[in-house]
Write a protein that holds these residues in place. Structure first.
Motif: not given
Length: 239
Positions: A194-199
């Motif tokens: 539930p957050r922004f992601w590594a990519g």
């Protein structure tokens, strides 16, 4: 604590009740079972005694290799791959020492390779999405992607909607899948972040600016333009 800031700031995040249904990972396993969302067979245990209680079910339904995971880690941390019942018990005990009193996940290994579904939702309705595939990970067994490629996202959307629409999800999420790429098979949902992601940088360079769309959704109440992803775009992380 979100209610303390009502009227002062806008928090561009889903409601806690929705997040709690998908994170940590053991909560997601419960929710997927309730909603019949396709994913790997999963067993939960908090002690060696509980592991013994479920071993008969595991032996009847599972095939090795399998994965053991802590419920609340990211980037592949704490994941163990096991190839036999003996190794399962050994690795489970090791993991239990590191994560005491937590519901550890034991899962069948899903067929295929990993795909990352990135989505923006308006009260449960999917309004923007793209999917990238990790061509290379580091560490290779269970780490984050270091070489990424944007792929078609339509195969994943019905599965995502079957989970996020009942939750009334409002905001962004990244959802991990395993899939063998065959039209006759269904992707298997593994994890929801539930957050922004590594990519995220890869997503933006693929023509889908999630931070800007999230800003527009929470500030203006709507997103007027949802660009299409650049299928086939590739990116790499620097060494």
């Amino acid at each position: 604590q979100r209610d303390k800031f009502d009227g002062l700031i806008t928090s561009a995040a889903p409601d806690f009740d929705a997040i709690d249904r998908v994170s940590p990972k053991d909560h997601l396993a419960d929710t997927m079972a309730d909603l019949s969302v396709p994913g790997p067979d999963t067993w939960l245990a908090t002690s060696m005694d509980e592991l013994c209680d479920v071993m008969d079910k595991i032996e009847a339904d599972a095939s090795y290799p399998m994965f053991i995971k802590p419920p609340d880690e990211v980037g592949g941390r704490g994941i163990s791959k096991v190839k036999s019942p003996e190794e399962l018990r050994e690795k489970f005990k090791d993991l239990l020492d590191r994560y005491p009193d937590q519901r550890l996940l034991i899962q069948n290994a899903s067929k295929g390779v990993d795909y990352c579904f990135c989505g923006l939702f308006d009260q449960g309705r999917l309004i923007g999405s793209m999917v990238y595939h990790n061509n290379q990970k580091f560490p290779n067994e269970a780490g984050p992607g270091v070489v990424r490629e944007t792929v078609d996202h339509h195969k994943f959307e019905p599965i995502v909607q079957s989970l996020m629409e009942p939750l009334g999800w409002h905001g962004i999420a990244e959802i991990d899948f395993m899939w063998d790429g065959e039209d006759s098979t269904e992707p298997s949902l593994i994890e929801v972040n539930p957050r922004f992601w590594a990519g995220l940088d890869h997503s933006i360079k693929s023509n889908v600016d999630f931070p800007w769309m999230l800003y527009k959704l929470f500030v203006d109440g709507r997103v007027s333009e949802t660009p299409k992803p650049d299928i086939g775009f590739k990116s790499t992380m620097p060494g």
